[in-house]
Every structure is written in structure tokens, then in C-alpha cells.
Design a protein around this motif. Structure first.
Motif, PDB file in Angstrom:
ATOM      1  N   ALA A  27       0.855  -1.283  -0.026  1.00  0.00           N
ATOM      2  CA  ALA A  27      -0.189  -0.219  -0.044  1.00  0.00           C
ATOM      3  C   ALA A  27       0.872   1.367  -0.046  1.00  0.00           C
ATOM      4  O   ALA A  27       0.468   2.292  -0.677  1.00  0.00           O
ATOM      5  CB  ALA A  27      -1.096  -0.010   1.289  1.00  0.00           C
ATOM      6  N   LYS A  28       1.827   1.401   0.670  1.00  0.00           N
ATOM      7  CA  LYS A  28       2.845   2.464   0.929  1.00  0.00           C
ATOM      8  C   LYS A  28       3.760   2.605  -0.041  1.00  0.00           C
ATOM      9  O   LYS A  28       3.932   3.651  -0.702  1.00  0.00           O
ATOM     10  CB  LYS A  28       3.364   2.557   2.405  1.00  0.00           C
ATOM     11  N   VAL A  29       4.268   1.594  -0.324  1.00  0.00           N
ATOM     12  CA  VAL A  29       5.405   1.563  -1.689  1.00  0.00           C
ATOM     13  C   VAL A  29       5.175   0.409  -2.723  1.00  0.00           C
ATOM     14  O   VAL A  29       5.682  -0.887  -2.289  1.00  0.00           O
ATOM     15  CB  VAL A  29       6.902   1.298  -1.045  1.00  0.00           C
ATOM     16  N   PRO A  30       4.215   0.500  -3.618  1.00  0.00           N
ATOM     17  CA  PRO A  30       3.867  -0.421  -4.682  1.00  0.00           C
ATOM     18  C   PRO A  30       4.688  -1.013  -5.271  1.00  0.00           C
ATOM     19  O   PRO A  30       4.730  -2.051  -6.160  1.00  0.00           O
ATOM     20  CB  PRO A  30       2.493  -0.005  -5.329  1.00  0.00           C
ATOM     21  N   PHE A  31       5.994  -0.334  -5.668  1.00  0.00           N
ATOM     22  CA  PHE A  31       6.901  -0.743  -6.556  1.00  0.00           C
ATOM     23  C   PHE A  31       8.218  -0.262  -6.219  1.00  0.00           C
ATOM     24  O   PHE A  31       8.674   0.905  -5.800  1.00  0.00           O
ATOM     25  CB  PHE A  31       6.605  -0.027  -7.861  1.00  0.00           C
ATOM     26  N   VAL A  32       9.131  -1.152  -6.090  1.00  0.00           N
ATOM     27  CA  VAL A  32      10.746  -1.041  -5.767  1.00  0.00           C
ATOM     28  C   VAL A  32      11.386  -1.739  -6.402  1.00  0.00           C
ATOM     29  O   VAL A  32      11.162  -2.844  -6.690  1.00  0.00           O
ATOM     30  CB  VAL A  32      10.874  -1.105  -4.156  1.00  0.00           C
ATOM     31  N   GLU A  33      12.499  -1.321  -7.075  1.00  0.00           N
ATOM     32  CA  GLU A  33      13.605  -2.025  -7.756  1.00  0.00           C
ATOM     33  C   GLU A  33      14.985  -1.250  -7.564  1.00  0.00           C
ATOM     34  O   GLU A  33      15.279  -0.093  -7.487  1.00  0.00           O
ATOM     35  CB  GLU A  33      13.088  -1.909  -9.350  1.00  0.00           C
ATOM     36  N   ALA A  87      10.764   5.886   3.192  1.00  0.00           N
ATOM     37  CA  ALA A  87       9.883   4.580   2.890  1.00  0.00           C
ATOM     38  C   ALA A  87      10.389   3.832   1.554  1.00  0.00           C
ATOM     39  O   ALA A  87      10.265   2.503   2.054  1.00  0.00           O
ATOM     40  CB  ALA A  87       8.508   5.383   2.568  1.00  0.00           C
ATOM     41  N   LEU A  88      10.774   4.416   0.640  1.00  0.00           N
ATOM     42  CA  LEU A  88      11.527   3.562  -0.362  1.00  0.00           C
ATOM     43  C   LEU A  88      12.535   2.676  -0.021  1.00  0.00           C
ATOM     44  O   LEU A  88      12.740   1.483  -0.160  1.00  0.00           O
ATOM     45  CB  LEU A  88      11.913   4.479  -1.348  1.00  0.00           C
ATOM     46  N   VAL A  89      13.461   3.330   0.848  1.00  0.00           N
ATOM     47  CA  VAL A  89      14.719   2.501   1.566  1.00  0.00           C
ATOM     48  C   VAL A  89      14.194   1.424   2.410  1.00  0.00           C
ATOM     49  O   VAL A  89      14.668   0.273   2.248  1.00  0.00           O
ATOM     50  CB  VAL A  89      15.578   3.372   2.108  1.00  0.00           C
ATOM     51  N   GLY A  90      13.245   1.762   3.281  1.00  0.00           N
ATOM     52  CA  GLY A  90      12.778   0.830   4.128  1.00  0.00           C
ATOM     53  C   GLY A  90      12.253  -0.425   3.468  1.00  0.00           C
ATOM     54  O   GLY A  90      12.306  -1.583   3.796  1.00  0.00           O
ATOM     55  N   GLU A  91      11.399  -0.099   2.286  1.00  0.00           N
ATOM     56  CA  GLU A  91      10.651  -1.236   1.601  1.00  0.00           C
ATOM     57  C   GLU A  91      11.678  -1.921   0.763  1.00  0.00           C
ATOM     58  O   GLU A  91      11.290  -3.233   0.696  1.00  0.00           O
ATOM     59  CB  GLU A  91       9.653  -0.632   0.790  1.00  0.00           C
ATOM     60  N   ALA A  92      12.766  -1.264   0.286  1.00  0.00           N
ATOM     61  CA  ALA A  92      13.816  -1.967  -0.223  1.00  0.00           C
ATOM     62  C   ALA A  92      14.547  -3.003   0.438  1.00  0.00           C
ATOM     63  O   ALA A  92      14.858  -4.120   0.176  1.00  0.00           O
ATOM     64  CB  ALA A  92      14.691  -1.064  -1.071  1.00  0.00           C
ATOM     65  N   VAL A  93      14.903  -2.617   1.643  1.00  0.00           N
ATOM     66  CA  VAL A  93      15.431  -3.416   2.551  1.00  0.00           C
ATOM     67  C   VAL A  93      14.639  -4.691   3.036  1.00  0.00           C
ATOM     68  O   VAL A  93      15.046  -5.730   3.073  1.00  0.00           O
ATOM     69  CB  VAL A  93      15.711  -2.768   3.827  1.00  0.00           C
ATOM     70  N   GLN A  95      12.377  -5.989   0.905  1.00  0.00           N
ATOM     71  CA  GLN A  95      12.182  -6.744  -0.418  1.00  0.00           C
ATOM     72  C   GLN A  95      13.517  -7.464  -0.775  1.00  0.00           C
ATOM     73  O   GLN A  95      13.575  -8.691  -1.109  1.00  0.00           O
ATOM     74  CB  GLN A  95      12.054  -5.777  -1.641  1.00  0.00           C
ATOM     75  N   TYR A  96      14.588  -6.749  -0.539  1.00  0.00           N
ATOM     76  CA  TYR A  96      15.926  -7.302  -1.017  1.00  0.00           C
ATOM     77  C   TYR A  96      16.933  -7.490   0.009  1.00  0.00           C
ATOM     78  O   TYR A  96      17.881  -8.304  -0.024  1.00  0.00           O
ATOM     79  CB  TYR A  96      16.763  -6.248  -1.943  1.00  0.00           C
ATOM     80  N   GLY A  97      16.617  -7.144   1.328  1.00  0.00           N
ATOM     81  CA  GLY A  97      17.809  -7.239   2.396  1.00  0.00           C
ATOM     82  C   GLY A  97      18.406  -6.282   2.399  1.00  0.00           C
ATOM     83  O   GLY A  97      18.868  -5.658   1.507  1.00  0.00           O
ATOM     84  N   ALA A  98      18.825  -5.494   3.818  1.00  0.00           N
ATOM     85  CA  ALA A  98      19.602  -4.613   3.977  1.00  0.00           C
ATOM     86  C   ALA A  98      21.015  -4.640   3.365  1.00  0.00           C
ATOM     87  O   ALA A  98      21.482  -3.649   2.852  1.00  0.00           O
ATOM     88  CB  ALA A  98      19.836  -4.170   5.458  1.00  0.00           C
ATOM     89  N   GLU A  99      21.672  -5.977   3.349  1.00  0.00           N
ATOM     90  CA  GLU A  99      22.964  -6.057   2.844  1.00  0.00           C
ATOM     91  C   GLU A  99      23.198  -5.759   1.375  1.00  0.00           C
ATOM     92  O   GLU A  99      23.870  -5.260   0.953  1.00  0.00           O
ATOM     93  CB  GLU A  99      23.682  -7.326   3.204  1.00  0.00           C
ATOM     94  N   ARG A 100      21.950  -6.326   0.925  1.00  0.00           N
ATOM     95  CA  ARG A 100      21.847  -6.212  -0.830  1.00  0.00           C
ATOM     96  C   ARG A 100      21.866  -4.753  -1.093  1.00  0.00           C
ATOM     97  O   ARG A 100      22.407  -4.399  -1.957  1.00  0.00           O
ATOM     98  CB  ARG A 100      20.926  -7.225  -1.363  1.00  0.00           C
ATOM     99  N   VAL A 101      20.781  -4.212  -0.536  1.00  0.00           N
ATOM    100  CA  VAL A 101      20.766  -2.690  -0.632  1.00  0.00           C
ATOM    101  C   VAL A 101      22.150  -1.885  -0.551  1.00  0.00           C
ATOM    102  O   VAL A 101      22.281  -1.066  -1.331  1.00  0.00           O
ATOM    103  CB  VAL A 101      19.420  -2.288  -0.053  1.00  0.00           C
ATOM    104  N   ALA A 102      22.564  -2.050   0.591  1.00  0.00           N
ATOM    105  CA  ALA A 102      23.731  -1.311   1.050  1.00  0.00           C
ATOM    106  C   ALA A 102      24.726  -1.528   0.022  1.00  0.00           C
ATOM    107  O   ALA A 102      25.580  -0.772  -0.311  1.00  0.00           O
ATOM    108  CB  ALA A 102      24.329  -1.673   2.506  1.00  0.00           C
TER     109      ALA A 102
END
Length: 172
Positions: A27-33, A87-93, A95-102
Motif C-alpha cells: 500500500a505505501k510502496v507498491p513498486f521498488v527496484e 519509505a522507499l529505502v525501508g521497503e527495499a530493505v 524486499q531485497y535485504g539490507a546487505e544487498r541494498v547497501a
């Protein structure tokens, strides 16, 4: 597998689908990549249900951009990350995990196992520059394309625009 034998997925031309690190609410972040050298996505407005923001953070220099779907600049993204980007960073974490995003964004955190807050704080410390909003249109277009697939009736027939996808089973 040390004898040179390949697994089924290595022999096929398909890539493994990586499941989300944790379930997330769309609902808050419907799309992240993680694409095009950026963390990018679509974030719903907190004040208007008919408005969404296209937000992005570039890998390396953390240049950020946030604007509405019709290219009006976000009022909160003036000199620092707005709530949409957080919010985008939070949802990316999620979706992908913090280590992968970082790793993708090339963020050095003080924590051995970072979380979304640590990733955002580490990027914000560098006083990131305002980024180019030119990426907003393609990101929003991809989001709309994903939404269109949700409206299709379930079928096993091929979709013409996805003909380039490899088959799920190797034909022998």
C-alpha cells in the motif's frame, strides 16, 4: 556438484527468482527496484490517495530525486531525504535485504548487519546532491506496466509482449 555436473537451473536459460527477504505491504510502496544504478520506485502519497511519488537514490553519490507522477517536485526533498525516499529505502530493505541494498548503493554502515535506518543515515551523512528527475518517467512507466499484468485473466497461454522470456522447462 564438484564433479562438473550442473544443477537444473544452471542448465536452463532461466534465472532463479529470489524471494523477498521479508513480506512487505504494497500500500505505501507498491513498486521498488534496484535498477539503472539506482534504488527507485513508486511511493504513495500520505495525504492524497490519488497521488504517487516517483523516488530514487543513485548508487555511489546518493543523488536523490522525488517528484509526483506528473513531475511536480516533492516539497519535502529540499536538501535532504524526504519521507518518500525513507519509505522507499525501508521497503527495499524488506524486499531485497539490507546487505544487498547497501552493497548495491555502495553504502558503508557502522553496523555489521545494517537495517533500513542505518543505510539511510549513512547516505544522509554525505549531504547527497539533488538528483535528476529524468528517471521518473521510465520508472513510472514500468510500474504501470506491472499493474497492467495484474488486470489480465489467469491463463497459461503466452503473452506476446513477453515472448522473449525463456520457457520454464528445457525442451529436449
Amino acid at each position: 556438484m564438484g564433479d562438473g555436473a550442473l544443477s537444473d537451473w544452471e542448465r536452463s536459460s532461466t534465472a532463479r527468482v529470489i524471494p523477498p527477504a521479508r513480506p512487505r505491504k504494497l500500500a505505501k510502496v507498491p513498486f521498488v527496484e534496484l535498477a539503472d544504478g539506482r534504488l527507485q520506485g513508486v511511493v504513495s502519497s500520505g495525504s492524497d490517495v490519488g497521488r504517487v511519488y516517483v523516488s530514487s537514490v543513485a548508487a555511489g553519490d546518493y543523488a536523490f530525486a522525488c517528484s509526483t507522477n506528473n513531475n511536480r517536485p516533492c516539497g519535502g526533498a529540499r536538501g535532504s531525504f524526504c519521507n518518500h525516499i525513507r519509505a522507499l529505502v525501508g521497503e527495499a530493505v524488506l524486499q531485497y535485504g539490507a546487505e544487498r541494498v547497501a552493497r548495491y548503493l555502495r553504502v558503508e554502515t557502522a553496523q555489521e548487519e545494517p537495517d533500513a535506518s542505518a543505510v539511510t543515515t549513512a547516505m544522509a551523512r554525505t549531504c547527497p546532491p539533488q538528483g535528476d528527475t529524468g528517471a521518473a518517467a521510465p520508472v513510472f512507466s514500468r510500474f504501470l506496466r506491472h499493474l497492467a499484468y495484474l488486470e489480465l485473466a489467469p491463463t497459461t497461454a503466452p503473452l506476446p509482449e513477453m515472448h522473449w522470456f525463456p520457457p520454464t522447462r528445457a525442451v529436449v
